[in-house]
Design an enzyme around this catalytic site. Structure first.
Site, PDB file in Angstrom:
ATOM      1  N   LYS A   1      -6.033   4.583  -4.604  1.00 38.92           N
ATOM      2  CA  LYS A   1      -5.913   4.661  -3.144  1.00 38.92           C
ATOM      3  C   LYS A   1      -7.308   4.850  -2.516  1.00 38.92           C
ATOM      4  O   LYS A   1      -8.286   4.339  -3.063  1.00 38.92           O
ATOM      5  CB  LYS A   1      -4.959   5.786  -2.735  1.00 38.92           C
TER       6      LYS A   1
ATOM      7  N   GLU B   1       2.409   2.314   1.443  1.00 37.74           N
ATOM      8  CA  GLU B   1       1.457   2.811   2.451  1.00 37.74           C
ATOM      9  C   GLU B   1       0.936   1.663   3.328  1.00 37.74           C
ATOM     10  O   GLU B   1       0.670   1.847   4.511  1.00 37.74           O
ATOM     11  CB  GLU B   1       0.313   3.571   1.755  1.00 37.74           C
TER      12      GLU B   1
ATOM     13  N   ASN C   1      -3.594   3.518  -9.429  1.00 38.60           N
ATOM     14  CA  ASN C   1      -3.924   3.178  -8.042  1.00 38.60           C
ATOM     15  C   ASN C   1      -4.688   4.356  -7.444  1.00 38.60           C
ATOM     16  O   ASN C   1      -4.099   5.391  -7.144  1.00 38.60           O
ATOM     17  CB  ASN C   1      -2.623   2.919  -7.267  1.00 38.60           C
TER      18      ASN C   1
ATOM     19  N   GLY D   1       3.665  10.622  -4.308  1.00 41.39           N
ATOM     20  CA  GLY D   1       2.769  11.708  -3.900  1.00 41.39           C
ATOM     21  C   GLY D   1       3.491  12.988  -3.520  1.00 41.39           C
ATOM     22  O   GLY D   1       2.899  13.881  -2.919  1.00 41.39           O
TER      23      GLY D   1
ATOM     24  N   SER E   1       4.998   9.799  -8.598  1.00 41.16           N
ATOM     25  CA  SER E   1       4.755  11.089  -9.258  1.00 41.16           C
ATOM     26  C   SER E   1       4.858  11.021 -10.788  1.00 41.16           C
ATOM     27  O   SER E   1       5.352  11.956 -11.422  1.00 41.16           O
ATOM     28  CB  SER E   1       5.696  12.166  -8.689  1.00 41.16           C
TER      29      SER E   1
ATOM     30  N   GLU F   1       8.810   1.538  -6.561  1.00 43.10           N
ATOM     31  CA  GLU F   1       8.280   2.842  -6.170  1.00 43.10           C
ATOM     32  C   GLU F   1       9.121   3.429  -5.047  1.00 43.10           C
ATOM     33  O   GLU F   1       8.908   3.095  -3.865  1.00 43.10           O
ATOM     34  CB  GLU F   1       6.841   2.705  -5.668  1.00 43.10           C
TER      35      GLU F   1
ATOM     36  N   GLY G   1      -0.455   7.046  -9.039  1.00 43.35           N
ATOM     37  CA  GLY G   1      -1.398   7.399  -7.981  1.00 43.35           C
ATOM     38  C   GLY G   1      -2.226   8.609  -8.378  1.00 43.35           C
ATOM     39  O   GLY G   1      -3.178   8.513  -9.158  1.00 43.35           O
ATOM     40  N   GLY G   2      -1.828   9.770  -7.868  1.00 40.71           N
ATOM     41  CA  GLY G   2      -2.611  11.000  -8.044  1.00 40.71           C
ATOM     42  C   GLY G   2      -3.059  11.265  -9.473  1.00 40.71           C
ATOM     43  O   GLY G   2      -4.221  11.627  -9.711  1.00 40.71           O
TER      44      GLY G   2
ATOM     45  N   HIS H   1       2.147  -2.290  -1.105  1.00 37.95           N
ATOM     46  CA  HIS H   1       2.344  -0.855  -1.366  1.00 37.95           C
ATOM     47  C   HIS H   1       3.005  -0.228  -0.139  1.00 37.95           C
ATOM     48  O   HIS H   1       2.738  -0.647   1.002  1.00 37.95           O
ATOM     49  CB  HIS H   1       0.993  -0.195  -1.655  1.00 37.95           C
TER      50      HIS H   1
HETATM   51  C1  PEP Z   1       1.388   5.225  -5.808  1.00 34.94           C
HETATM   52  O1  PEP Z   1       0.655   5.431  -4.872  1.00 34.94           O
HETATM   53  O2  PEP Z   1       1.602   4.056  -6.143  1.00 34.94           O
HETATM   54  C2  PEP Z   1       1.984   6.367  -6.500  1.00 34.94           C
HETATM   55  C3  PEP Z   1       2.967   6.147  -7.311  1.00 34.94           C
HETATM   56  O3  PEP Z   1       1.455   7.630  -6.225  1.00 34.94           O
HETATM   57  P1  PEP Z   1       1.775   8.994  -7.003  1.00 34.94           P
HETATM   58  O4  PEP Z   1       1.721   8.696  -8.483  1.00 34.94           O
HETATM   59  O5  PEP Z   1       0.712   9.933  -6.578  1.00 34.94           O
HETATM   60  O6  PEP Z   1       3.157   9.421  -6.604  1.00 34.94           O
END
Ligand code: PEP
Length: 258
Positions: A12, A104, A10, A180, A220, A174, A241-242, A102
């Site tokens: 983002k 967010e 993802n 994040g 993460s 999640e 994500g990241g 999500h």
């Molecule tokens: C996400 O945004 O779905 C996520 C899991 O982010 P991160 O891996 O950066 O924690």
């Protein structure tokens, strides 16, 4: 039944369409180099809407086996809904997946479980696979109510879906406190909730739906922790994500079995 693991990145609100092309190309080169078996572990990228056409052109042009999707979708078909994107716009661009609910979107756009369920239904009706997100905030976890909280989200999100629809969907657990933050849930934490979700789906529908639905962990995830998380029986993949923004790191995540 054996479920095919699904690793989804993802992005983002990161990377413009030129950067998107670079990342997909680098990922594809890396995965070709290591002779990645896409049938064994599915690879999905979820770029911003503005990158999807570029990603499609690259993937189709080079016949890549990377799949892609969008980060959100409208419940409407067309019309006066400024800023929204419909399911048919996504299917025309060759999307296979769409992330719905999500944390967010829930936090910054007030999305409810009921709306997320309707988005999932709309996606399924169009032939897209929804990746339905759920997960608790830190206060809920500290109060020890994470399992009941997530199961209530599941009940509400799945209320309008049939067993067959749930079977072909993806659910992403999640925990918000792990997104994040670098604060990853332990493999046992991930298994506890993913296992409870599968159990609930067996109760709501049947064993067939529970065995078929793929449940991801997200929060993460990195190359250093993915293997232990993926070793858990009810974790069928990761929503990343990241770490999905770096081709080398995401390659290592996707190839966690090596
Ligand atoms: C996400 O945004 O779905 C996520 C899991 O982010 P991160 O891996 O950066 O924690």
């Amino acid at each position: 039944m054996t479920r095919t693991p699904i690793m989804a990145g993802n992005w983002k609100m990161n990377l413009d369409h030129l950067e998107a092309a670079h990342l997909v190309q680098s990922l594809a080169w890396n995965l070709t180099d290591v002779e990645h078996d896409y049938e064994a572990v599915e690879v999905v990228v979820v770029p911003p809407f503005t990158d999807i056409r570029t990603v499609q052109t690259l993937i189709e042009g080079d016949n890549l086996k990377i799949r892609y999707g969008a980060q959100d979708v409208s419940t409407h078909d067309e019309g006066a809904y400024t800023g929204e994107v419909s399911t048919s716009m996504l299917t025309k661009l060759g999307c296979s997946y769409v992330v719905v609910g999500h944390s967010e979107r829930r936090e910054y756009h007030g999305e409810t479980n009921e709306l997320v369920g309707r988005k999932a239904k709309k996606a399924l009706d169009a032939g897209l696979t929804p990746i339905m997100c759920c997960g608790e905030a830190l206060e809920v976890r500290k109060a020890g109510e994470h399992v009941s909280f997530v199961l209530a989200q599941i009940d509400a999100m799945l209320a309008g879906l049939s067993g067959e629809e749930v079977a072909k969907s993806v659910i992403a657990y999640e925990p918000i406190w792990a997104i994040g933050t670098g604060e990853v849930a332990t493999p046992e934490d991930a298994q506890e909730v993913c296992g409870a979700i599968r159990g609930r789906i067996a109760e709501l529908y049947d064993e067939g739906a529970a065995e078929a639905v793929r449940i991801q962990y997200g929060g993460s995830v990195k190359s250093s922790n993915v293997r232990d998380i993926m070793a858990k029986p009810d974790v069928d993949g990761a929503l990343v994500g990241g770490a999905s923004l770096k081709a080398d790191e995401f390659t290592k995540i996707v190839t966690f079995t090596k």
